[in-house]
Design a protein around this motif. Structure first.
Motif, mmCIF file in Angstrom:
data_model
loop_
_atom_site.group_PDB
_atom_site.id
_atom_site.type_symbol
_atom_site.label_atom_id
_atom_site.label_comp_id
_atom_site.label_asym_id
_atom_site.label_seq_id
_atom_site.Cartn_x
_atom_site.Cartn_y
_atom_site.Cartn_z
ATOM 1 N N PRO A 159 -6.436 15.163 -0.104
ATOM 2 C CA PRO A 159 -7.240 14.564 0.814
ATOM 3 C C PRO A 159 -7.354 13.179 0.668
ATOM 4 N N ALA A 160 -7.268 12.450 1.942
ATOM 5 C CA ALA A 160 -7.081 10.916 1.828
ATOM 6 C C ALA A 160 -8.064 10.071 1.111
ATOM 7 N N ARG A 161 -9.372 10.570 1.288
ATOM 8 C CA ARG A 161 -10.337 9.908 0.522
ATOM 9 C C ARG A 161 -10.221 10.068 -1.142
ATOM 10 N N ASP A 162 -9.581 11.372 -1.457
ATOM 11 C CA ASP A 162 -9.604 11.226 -2.678
ATOM 12 C C ASP A 162 -8.637 10.479 -3.285
ATOM 13 N N CYS A 163 -7.391 10.448 -2.551
ATOM 14 C CA CYS A 163 -6.182 9.497 -3.043
ATOM 15 C C CYS A 163 -6.782 8.120 -2.873
ATOM 16 N N ALA A 164 -7.534 7.516 -2.027
ATOM 17 C CA ALA A 164 -8.239 6.181 -2.110
ATOM 18 C C ALA A 164 -9.000 6.063 -3.302
ATOM 19 N N LEU A 165 -10.105 7.088 -3.665
ATOM 20 C CA LEU A 165 -10.805 6.827 -4.698
ATOM 21 C C LEU A 165 -9.941 6.839 -5.844
ATOM 22 N N ALA A 166 -8.790 7.567 -6.150
ATOM 23 C CA ALA A 166 -8.164 7.534 -7.188
ATOM 24 C C ALA A 166 -7.472 6.113 -7.519
ATOM 25 N N LEU A 167 -6.711 5.700 -6.471
ATOM 26 C CA LEU A 167 -6.104 4.033 -6.263
ATOM 27 C C LEU A 167 -7.002 3.086 -6.373
ATOM 28 N N ALA A 168 -8.293 3.243 -5.724
ATOM 29 C CA ALA A 168 -9.233 2.073 -5.921
ATOM 30 C C ALA A 168 -9.639 1.683 -7.478
ATOM 31 N N HIS A 169 -9.461 2.819 -8.341
ATOM 32 C CA HIS A 169 -9.732 2.546 -9.724
ATOM 33 C C HIS A 169 -8.760 2.088 -11.005
ATOM 34 N N LEU A 170 -7.500 2.231 -10.168
ATOM 35 C CA LEU A 170 -6.534 1.858 -10.987
ATOM 36 C C LEU A 170 -6.005 0.689 -10.718
ATOM 37 N N VAL A 171 -5.363 0.007 -11.943
ATOM 38 C CA VAL A 171 -4.523 -1.385 -11.681
ATOM 39 C C VAL A 171 -3.240 -1.075 -12.450
ATOM 40 N N LEU A 172 -2.354 -1.275 -11.542
ATOM 41 C CA LEU A 172 -0.812 -0.907 -12.051
ATOM 42 C C LEU A 172 -0.023 -1.953 -11.896
ATOM 43 N N PRO A 173 -0.049 -2.751 -13.122
ATOM 44 C CA PRO A 173 0.628 -3.960 -12.937
ATOM 45 C C PRO A 173 2.340 -4.062 -13.244
ATOM 46 N N VAL A 174 2.867 -2.777 -13.415
ATOM 47 C CA VAL A 174 4.380 -2.568 -13.368
ATOM 48 C C VAL A 174 4.758 -1.402 -12.633
ATOM 49 N N LEU A 175 4.002 -0.879 -11.800
ATOM 50 C CA LEU A 175 4.356 0.046 -10.887
ATOM 51 C C LEU A 175 5.926 -0.190 -9.999
ATOM 52 N N THR A 176 6.739 0.409 -9.948
ATOM 53 C CA THR A 176 7.747 0.412 -9.198
ATOM 54 C C THR A 176 8.102 1.472 -8.219
ATOM 55 N N SER A 177 7.277 2.313 -8.087
ATOM 56 C CA SER A 177 7.547 3.383 -7.079
ATOM 57 C C SER A 177 6.231 4.322 -6.960
ATOM 58 N N LEU A 178 5.743 4.019 -5.607
ATOM 59 C CA LEU A 178 4.642 4.676 -5.355
ATOM 60 C C LEU A 178 4.784 5.845 -3.954
ATOM 61 N N ASN A 179 4.145 6.929 -4.330
ATOM 62 C CA ASN A 179 4.406 8.299 -3.273
ATOM 63 C C ASN A 179 2.913 8.663 -3.234
ATOM 64 N N TRP A 228 12.476 0.704 0.700
ATOM 65 C CA TRP A 228 13.200 0.405 -0.383
ATOM 66 C C TRP A 228 13.370 -1.138 -0.786
ATOM 67 N N THR A 229 13.756 -1.709 -2.115
ATOM 68 C CA THR A 229 13.799 -3.049 -2.250
ATOM 69 C C THR A 229 15.320 -3.301 -2.375
ATOM 70 N N THR A 264 12.988 4.809 -4.610
ATOM 71 C CA THR A 264 12.479 4.752 -3.701
ATOM 72 C C THR A 264 11.052 3.861 -4.298
ATOM 73 N N ARG A 265 10.752 2.643 -3.315
ATOM 74 C CA ARG A 265 9.553 1.805 -3.984
ATOM 75 C C ARG A 265 8.627 2.346 -3.189
ATOM 76 N N LEU A 266 8.461 3.009 -1.912
ATOM 77 C CA LEU A 266 7.350 3.456 -1.331
ATOM 78 C C LEU A 266 7.492 4.635 -0.453
ATOM 79 N N VAL A 267 6.758 5.538 -0.732
ATOM 80 C CA VAL A 267 6.788 6.942 0.345
ATOM 81 C C VAL A 267 5.319 7.152 0.686
ATOM 82 N N PHE A 268 5.260 7.027 1.930
ATOM 83 C CA PHE A 268 3.572 7.244 2.199
ATOM 84 C C PHE A 268 3.793 8.465 3.318
ATOM 85 N N SER A 269 2.909 9.376 3.289
ATOM 86 C CA SER A 269 2.841 10.377 4.575
ATOM 87 C C SER A 269 1.520 10.677 4.649
#
Length: 617
Positions: A283-303, A353-354, A375-380
């Motif tokens: 669910p979208a709000r669950d995903c937002a809740l998780a991402l809001a509490h994470l700091v990802l300084p070296v992330l190179t691929s988000l899906n 992609w980059t 893939t740098r970003l996949v958002f569905s």
């Protein structure tokens, strides 16, 4: 010699037998000398082992075949001795593909070398369950990779032994969600001792987020867990895995509730300093809740595969700021350069992609399972309750407004919901676009963008655009006239198109002639229309020769499904887009093979096992 007596005949037979044995030994010795002179016999054992290793089964090979390696042991004595004396060749064992005798024989050859064990267990196959449990108990001390699917809770409950060599553990309950009780990773599994465990993959399995097995992981993948952790327990678990590099979660995220603080005001954040790949679905709000509490300084691929519960897509719009925050950052060595848009009235998807031209091979939607780590970003976003057309367009609009698309040089559009106004709104930020790839439903709006006059106080629209690729477009006479007029206008504006790729289109020879006059390099098409279809041969002289009814009919009559594959695949693609669950039926159809000392293949059962796999769209 008198052969009339029994004694004389026996003596003669013995003499002849001795001579035959001597000849056989001499022949064998001669063959050995001859074989020794063959160039391949001069190869050192290390080289032969390297060659044989290509025939050894692999843990990732679903169509595992032991026959090639067995055949090696029957070529000659030298090869047999080398193969049998190198235990690592025999370390991969699929319990579903071998008989108990074969398993025992191969395990004996492995000695104490690392083992890669795999089994697919059904409750009806008690013999397989018992044999797998016994062998696992005996050899667990040197098992490096363990992969089990099916229904096997009883096997796990009995693993009360340390796993000192285990590096990868994959558990999947393929009976979910139709069989209860649901599978659980026991708290006492391996007595909590698996010091080398780096990769844990769980499908339809619950796990205690305080489990000691989580500590030390570099890869964690959890799908379709029945119970979900609280936000605090989830963060407490992740803080114990600072070296985590890949995290894949679906339907196991902390659940957003009204008791939570506003997502935009987290009371606690957690930094994962090593995480480079993050896939999350639910669910979208669950995903937002998780991402809001994470700091990802070296992330190179988000899906992110988000399910919308709001009719107007408001929950998706709340998620978008966290998508944008993690879609690109200082850790990236290059800007976003390729982008793909796809979707319909119930789905919106963007892939980025980059590197340039990464989108050119993609036509079908990319899912959480199929997206490569490059893939740098996949958002569905999927919203089966979206109450009006245009919800997905507002989502795309919010994404493009905030994503750093200024360096995008290649673009693919696969959805029909974009309008000319949408493209006009975002065209100024796509000034670096050099190539556009359009499926048939996206052509009209993009062409209308190019037909627009130049802004009075700015440069030409998409001034660097030099290449256009059309996919699955039927170039009727009217569509050809439209496209020709657009290309002529671009030339007059000082931004001519250099390459027009029609290799995936249908067009008559006259259409090719007209368009070839407007571009330097015209490629294709690969398919010519049927001569009996008047729409491809009605060359009246231009767009104005057609009335409005004819224009409307032409626009809708020749639209084909957006798919680069054959017609046979189209129904399957539509089914995948219509739901979250893909229903696959897998069964074994292995060949029967018996070998003296190597065991044999066997069809343990002909039962069809139902496997449910979530797709992120």
């Amino acid at each position: 010699m008198d052969t009339s007596s029994t004694k004389s005949r026996d003596h003669l037979i013995q003499t002849i037998d001795n001579e035959m044995e001597s000849l056989e030994e001499h022949s064998h010795t001669s063959k050995c000398h001859h074989s020794a002179l063959v160039p391949i016999s001069c190869l050192p054992p290390e080289t032969l082992i390297a060659i044989f290793s290509f025939l050894s089964p692999s843990i990732s090979d679903e169509k595992v075949d032991y026959l090639p390696l067995i055949w090696v042991t029957h070529v000659c004595r030298q090869w047999r001795e080398i193969a049998l004396n190198y235990p690592n060749l025999w370390g991969y064992i699929n319990f579903t593909k071998l008989t108990p005798a074969g398993i025992t024989g191969i395990l004996a050859r492995t000695k104490m070398s690392p083992l890669y064990l795999k089994a697919r267990i059904t409750r009806r196959n008690k013999a397989l369950i018992d044999n797998f449990g016994r062998q696992l108990k005996t050899h667990l001390s040197h098992v490096r990779h363990l992969s089990i699917s099916g229904r096997f809770q009883a096997v796990l409950d009995r693993l009360l032994f340390p796993a000192p060599a285990l590096e990868t553990l994959s558990l999947s309950d393929t009976s979910f969600p139709f069989v209860s009780p649901f599978s659980v990773v026991p708290d006492w599994l391996f007595l909590g001792t698996a010091p080398k465990l780096k990769c844990l993959e769980l499908g339809s399995f619950d796990i205690n987020w305080k489990s000691p097995l989580l500590k030390g992981l570099r890869t964690l993948q959890v799908w379709n867990s029945i119970s979900t952790p609280t936000l605090e327990n989830w963060l407490d678990a992740l803080i114990e895995i600072p070296q985590l590099e890949t995290l894949i979660l679906h339907s196991v995220n902390p659940i957003f509730t009204i008791d939570n603080r506003p997502i935009s005001e987290p009371r606690r954040t957690l930094t994962l300093p090593s995480l480079t790949q993050f896939k999350i679905g639910g669910p979208a709000r669950d995903c937002a809740l998780a991402l809001a509490h994470l700091v990802l300084p070296v992330l190179t691929s988000l899906n992110v595969a988000a399910q919308s519960d709001d009719e107007d897509g408001e929950d998706i719009r709340q998620l978008i700021p966290y998508i944008v925050r993690n879609a690109h950052g200082p850790q990236d060595t290059a800007p976003l350069q390729s982008v793909l848009f796809s979707g319909n009235v119930m789905r919106a998807e963007i892939v980025a992609w980059t590197v340039p031209d990464a989108d050119v091979e993609v036509c079908e939607p990319i899912t959480m399972l199929s997206a490569p780590s490059s893939t740098r970003l996949v958002f569905s976003a999927t919203g089966f309750d979206w109450d009006r057309d245009g919800t997905e367009v507002t989502i795309f609009d919010a994404l493009l407004t905030h994503l750093p698309v200024n360096a995008i040089s290649t673009l693919t559009a696969q959805n029909h919901t974009f309008t000319k106004e949408f493209w006009l709104n975002h065209e100024p930020r796509l000034a670096m676009l050099k190539r556009a790839r359009l499926v048939h439903v996206a052509v009209t709006a993009f062409r209308e963008l190019l037909d627009e006059g130049d802004p009075p106080d700015g440069p030409s629209r998409l001034p660097r655009l030099t290449k256009l690729i059309l996919v699955n477009v039927s170039l009727t006479a009217l569509r050809t006239y439209y496209l020709r007029d657009t290309l002529i206008k671009r030339r007059k504006q000082g931004a001519p198109l250099e390459v027009l790729d029609l290799r995936a289109c249908t067009a008559a020879e006259r259409a090719i002639q007209l368009l070839a006059e407007t571009v330097e390099d015209l490629q294709g098409p690969a398919k010519m229309p049927e001569t009996g279809d008047p729409a491809f041969f009605d060359w009246r002289g231009g767009v104005d020769s057609f009335d409005e009814a004819e224009k409307y009919a032409d626009q809708h009559q020749y639209d084909n499904p957006c798919n680069d594959n054959t017609d046979d695949d189209e129904d399957e693609d539509e089914d995948e887009e219509d739901g979250d669950i893909m229903h696959d039926f897998d069964y074994d159809d292995d060949d029967d093979y018996d070998d003296d000392d190597d065991g044999s293949y066997s069809d343990d059962d002909d039962d069809y096992d139902t496997v449910y796999t979530y797709h992120g769209v």
